[in-house]
Design a protein around this motif. Structure first.
Motif, PDB file in Angstrom:
ATOM      1  N   SER A  24     103.212  69.510 -91.196  1.00 52.30           N
ATOM      2  CA  SER A  24     103.353  68.136 -90.706  1.00 52.30           C
ATOM      3  C   SER A  24     103.906  68.064 -89.284  1.00 52.30           C
ATOM      4  N   LYS A  25     104.433  69.154 -88.786  1.00 55.74           N
ATOM      5  CA  LYS A  25     104.901  69.176 -87.402  1.00 55.74           C
ATOM      6  C   LYS A  25     103.724  69.183 -86.425  1.00 55.74           C
ATOM      7  N   ASN A  26     102.560  69.574 -86.903  1.00 55.96           N
ATOM      8  CA  ASN A  26     101.357  69.595 -86.075  1.00 55.96           C
ATOM      9  C   ASN A  26     100.725  68.203 -86.016  1.00 55.96           C
ATOM     10  N   ASN A  27      99.633  68.108 -85.314  1.00 64.05           N
ATOM     11  CA  ASN A  27      98.901  66.855 -85.186  1.00 64.05           C
ATOM     12  C   ASN A  27      98.338  66.443 -86.550  1.00 64.05           C
ATOM     13  N   PRO A  28      98.732  65.266 -87.083  1.00 63.07           N
ATOM     14  CA  PRO A  28      98.232  64.834 -88.393  1.00 63.07           C
ATOM     15  C   PRO A  28      96.706  64.734 -88.455  1.00 63.07           C
ATOM     16  N   LEU A  29      96.070  64.388 -87.341  1.00 62.20           N
ATOM     17  CA  LEU A  29      94.612  64.272 -87.336  1.00 62.20           C
ATOM     18  C   LEU A  29      93.955  65.626 -87.598  1.00 62.20           C
ATOM     19  N   GLN A  30      94.483  66.686 -87.011  1.00 64.46           N
ATOM     20  CA  GLN A  30      93.939  68.025 -87.243  1.00 64.46           C
ATOM     21  C   GLN A  30      94.101  68.435 -88.710  1.00 64.46           C
ATOM     22  N   ILE A  31      95.247  68.105 -89.282  1.00 66.53           N
ATOM     23  CA  ILE A  31      95.491  68.440 -90.685  1.00 66.53           C
ATOM     24  C   ILE A  31      94.498  67.700 -91.588  1.00 66.53           C
ATOM     25  N   VAL A  32      94.303  66.412 -91.310  1.00 62.44           N
ATOM     26  CA  VAL A  32      93.387  65.608 -92.121  1.00 62.44           C
ATOM     27  C   VAL A  32      91.953  66.128 -91.997  1.00 62.44           C
ATOM     28  N   LEU A  33      91.553  66.493 -90.792  1.00 64.29           N
ATOM     29  CA  LEU A  33      90.200  67.022 -90.611  1.00 64.29           C
ATOM     30  C   LEU A  33      90.001  68.295 -91.417  1.00 64.29           C
ATOM     31  N   LEU A  34      90.955  69.203 -91.360  1.00 65.39           N
ATOM     32  CA  LEU A  34      90.829  70.446 -92.130  1.00 65.39           C
ATOM     33  C   LEU A  34      90.836  70.186 -93.632  1.00 65.39           C
ATOM     34  N   LYS A  35      91.778  69.362 -94.071  1.00 67.29           N
ATOM     35  CA  LYS A  35      91.850  69.064 -95.502  1.00 67.29           C
ATOM     36  C   LYS A  35      90.594  68.334 -95.971  1.00 67.29           C
ATOM     37  N   GLY A  36      90.099  67.422 -95.153  1.00 62.67           N
ATOM     38  CA  GLY A  36      88.899  66.677 -95.520  1.00 62.67           C
ATOM     39  C   GLY A  36      87.670  67.564 -95.610  1.00 62.67           C
ATOM     40  N   ILE A  37      87.534  68.463 -94.655  1.00 64.68           N
ATOM     41  CA  ILE A  37      86.379  69.378 -94.666  1.00 64.68           C
ATOM     42  C   ILE A  37      86.411  70.262 -95.907  1.00 64.68           C
ATOM     43  N   PHE A  38      87.579  70.865 -96.187  1.00 64.69           N
ATOM     44  CA  PHE A  38      87.650  71.795 -97.308  1.00 64.69           C
ATOM     45  C   PHE A  38      87.617  71.086 -98.660  1.00 64.69           C
ATOM     46  N   SER A  39      88.339  69.978 -98.802  1.00 63.69           N
ATOM     47  CA  SER A  39      88.307  69.287-100.097  1.00 63.69           C
ATOM     48  C   SER A  39      86.960  68.605-100.319  1.00 63.69           C
ATOM     49  N   GLY A  40      86.383  68.055 -99.249  1.00 62.42           N
ATOM     50  CA  GLY A  40      85.057  67.446 -99.382  1.00 62.42           C
ATOM     51  C   GLY A  40      83.992  68.471 -99.736  1.00 62.42           C
TER      52      GLY A  40
END
Length: 139
Positions: A24-40
């Protein structure tokens, strides 16, 4: 056998939340993109493996993507951002109340009256969220 899947889901969810807290210390948008790609991708693979068909109409595909963006993408973005500013415990406490907000809205939309169990559970969740988010020690 079902309780094992529930137990595994809770373990994986807790592990994932701890990983998100660290990230969470990183850019939240980058985290969401990675999580979205892998979970999707994972969800798509599971759906295809169990025989689900991909819709052929563009409006269905776009509406599913929009729903995923709002229900998953924005939710995880705000959750990750909140973890950065509020901390993991407070964010989780506030996040735990959201199902009650959703069911409250569904009661309004579908004109169903909630049972008294709903209100009892809601009171306990509000108390729990207050106690876990309070800066002062009560005990």
């Amino acid at each position: 056998m079902g309780f094992l899947f529930v137990l595994l889901a809770c373990i994986f969810w807790g592990t994932e939340n701890n990983c998100t807290r660290v990230l969470s210390k990183n850019n939240p948008l980058q985290i969401v993109l990675l999580k979205g790609i892998f979970s999707g991708s994972g969800s798509l693979i599971i759906a295809l493996c169990i025989g689900e068909k991909i819709p052929q109409t563009l409006w269905v595909i776009l509406s599913v993507l929009l729903l995923g963006f709002v229900a998953y993408g924005l939710s995880i973005f705000f959750y990750t951002y909140a973890q950065r500013t509020l901390g993991a415990a407070r964010t989780s406490a506030y996040y735990a109340i959201t199902p009650f907000i959703g069911t409250g809205l569904s009661f309004l939309i579908f004109k169903n009256a909630p049972t008294y169990f709903y209100f009892i559970a809601l009171i306990f969740m509000i108390i729990g969220a207050f106690l876990s988010s309070s800066d002062e020690k009560l005990f």
